[in-house]
Design an enzyme around this catalytic site. Sequence first.
Site, PDB file in Angstrom:
ATOM      1  N   CYS A  52       8.865  -6.343  -4.897  1.00 47.40           N
ATOM      2  CA  CYS A  52       7.665  -6.333  -4.053  1.00 47.40           C
ATOM      3  C   CYS A  52       7.379  -4.951  -3.497  1.00 47.40           C
ATOM      4  CB  CYS A  52       7.779  -7.358  -2.937  1.00 47.40           C
ATOM      5  SG  CYS A  52       9.197  -7.088  -1.892  1.00 47.40           S
ATOM      6  N   HIS A  93       3.216   3.172   5.118  1.00 46.52           N
ATOM      7  CA  HIS A  93       2.419   2.108   5.685  1.00 46.52           C
ATOM      8  C   HIS A  93       0.929   2.334   5.458  1.00 46.52           C
ATOM      9  CE1 HIS A  93       0.241   0.204   9.016  1.00 46.52           C
ATOM     10  NE2 HIS A  93       1.004  -0.810   8.663  1.00 46.52           N
TER      11      HIS A  93
HETATM   12  C1  PEP Z   1      10.120  -2.143   0.370  1.00 46.35           C
HETATM   13  O1  PEP Z   1      10.900  -1.544   1.109  1.00 46.35           O
HETATM   14  O2  PEP Z   1      10.026  -1.934  -0.856  1.00 46.35           O
HETATM   15  C2  PEP Z   1       9.216  -3.162   0.930  1.00 46.35           C
HETATM   16  C3  PEP Z   1       8.485  -3.929   0.151  1.00 46.35           C
HETATM   17  O3  PEP Z   1       9.155  -3.251   2.277  1.00 46.35           O
HETATM   18  P1  PEP Z   1       8.294  -2.258   3.202  1.00 46.35           P
HETATM   19  O4  PEP Z   1       7.458  -1.398   2.323  1.00 46.35           O
HETATM   20  O5  PEP Z   1       7.503  -3.139   4.094  1.00 46.35           O
HETATM   21  O6  PEP Z   1       9.389  -1.497   3.897  1.00 46.35           O
END
Ligand code: PEP
Length: 762
Positions: free
Chosen positions: A712, A406
């Site tokens: 993503c 994060h």
């Molecule tokens: C992922 O898990 O690749 C994603 C884009 O979601 P997050 O990073 O918010 O878990």
Amino acid sequence: MAYVVWLDQIHSDMLPLVGGKALHLGEMTILDLPVPFGFVVTTNAFEKFLEITNIHNKIKELLHQCDAENTQQLLDTSNSIKELITSQDIPMQIKSEILDRYRNLSYSNQVINQEALRLISAGRELALVAVRSSATAEDLPTASFAGQQASFLNIKGIKDLVDAMKKCWASLYEPRAIFYRIKQGVTHASIAVVVQRMVSNVEKSGVMFTVNPVTGSDEIVIEATWGLGEMLVSGSIQPDSYRVSKDGAILEKSIGKKERRKIRDYATDRTVEVSVPKDLVNAQVLTEEEILRLAKYGLHLEKFYKKAQDIEFAIERNKIYIVQTRPVTTEAKVEEVKITGKPILKGLGSSPGTATGKVKIINSISDLSKIEEGDILVTKMTSPDMVVAMNKAVAIITDQGGATSHASIVSRELGIPCIVGTQDATKALKDGQLITADAYHGFVYSGEVALSKAEATEIITPIDTTGMTTVTQVKVNLAFPENLEEIAPKADGVGLLRIEHMITSSGIHPAKLIKEGRNEDYVKILIDGIRPIAEAFKPKSVWVRTLDARSDEFRNLEGGEDEPEESNPMLGWHGIRRSLDEPELLKAEFEAIKRLHEKGLTNVHAMLPFVISVDEFRKARDVASEINLPDTVRIGIMVETPAAALIIEDFCKEGIDFASIGSNDLTQGVLEVDRNNARISSLYSEFHPAVLRLMKNVIKTCNEHNIESSICGESGSNPEMVSQLVKYGIRSVSANIDAIDKIRQTVYTTEREILKHTLWQS
Ligand code: PEP
Ligand code: MG
């Protein structure tokens, strides 16, 4: 009203008549550069063809009836129009002009008159030509689609030339080109076609840069190999490499090992790959004279276009041909930050930059208020509820975490230097201590380290992506409705909108709002956050991910104390599994999207996180029906669990509208490596063959079902990964804000590579 013009008759004001590609070739011809001899069938010819065959009205009608959002209709319309074009005969007046030029080009290297043509043509064969689309100004954004769809090499004979020509014209109506024009309200589009002699008996070929692409030095670099240039692009041989100074001195010759080459097989007219004769494997490809002549051409082109050029050339019977030139697009270069002294702490620099400030250690929510503008936030691990404080900090340092944590994701989006995974920053550093963070390298220094402003500034050579239209869309990941004016024009939509951060500014856990019957407040927070983004990007799609907060991430918000204690929140109660347990949250999120659609923002769609079963998707759809979510809202899933990746076909059959690979969680899940655990971060790799194989399967299966696949996760911002995924056939990628340009360039280059590969093989 010329239907046909020779390349050397082209002037700079003829763009609408001859299109971009031909204009370029024409300019090079006039500069006296050795461009293969050729002519252009102008847009006038195409328009006359439409008029005489009387199909322009039919095309207009078909386009008018087409709902661009309906993929099947788009495909049907495209097929009907292409069929309409290719099934017509080219009117005689146009055809005869084309054929005259073709004969001329076949029998002579210069323009000759009819009588001479008749005399020399007897008994001689027509030449092999390349037939290429050249899109016009109004149609430039779709230029690369047209170009990529319709270029034909090794065409010979009248029938094949005419067929290739019509296919080029028809390529103006490829589905994506139609989609784009309908969306942009472009009503007029036209196309020209270049016919050029093939440089078919290629002995040597290569590329030349008028700036060193690796070091950035102002010198010429030439790479060359035996046979066709495709071997260079594929990276399967080690080419020769020559460096030449701009005043014409050969600075270095490095002779590569070239064991294979591609040549034309005369029996079949096809390209074949063969071994290079032993005596040539380690022999110098270009003579000194050729190196210097090429360098001269390079300088000429650079001077004319006033920009460093990337040039492709081929040599046939000792004659050099310039096949293509385009501006060099430089990779972002980060200047080394020079810091002397010994670091007191080391971690992973995950958001670049440097900063000096006072340490503020955050152990709990009550500490957050300590953060003042200009401080360095030091904590075990950031969570979405810290965003407001993060925004005030000049740098962020954490004990835990890796590149996909994060802290890294949010810091990059906010543009704050960040170092994660230091293991013990919260213990090694003291509150109020002055430190300097070098987040390029992941080092922390005591005190204010002498850095001059210039040294500390990140030097980026901006990448000029103008005109780099790509078939694979390049979207962006967002979390905040900020800097939209700058971001929206650059990206083909939002591939992931994380809502977790925009809702923390209220300070209240959304579950608490729901518990207190304040559903409307939650809906409003969402609308306020999503709306500016939807407006800025309209009509490009914005994929809003429904809530995906782990139970430890919102603990500091009001109501967060009610969150369950979980031994492993990362694998716990979050994403769709939580939303289905607390459907009022999900309903509010769908409600927000519904209201935006009612306000005309029909580009907002929903994406479900952490899905593991088709049943979850069905249940979420049922929740959507309960609030009468309109059909205009599409529902996609994040493919971020090994389960979802393995049963992707079942999801496709169930009717998902979008599948975005969440490589952060997917990698964690496949490798069983906690993405926040710095101790094992060296094991975390999206390039692990198991992860790659799953991604490939997802993309392939989605393509078979005509469903948009995307990515993503953080690796969607990694050029090496993106290049691989484009080769797998991914339909879009979603990058972080700071990576959009770099990724667009990667996609563009990879698509050209693929195209070249296909063309050389055809
Ligand atoms: C992922 O898990 O690749 C994603 C884009 O979601 P997050 O990073 O918010 O878990
Ligand atoms: Mg995820």
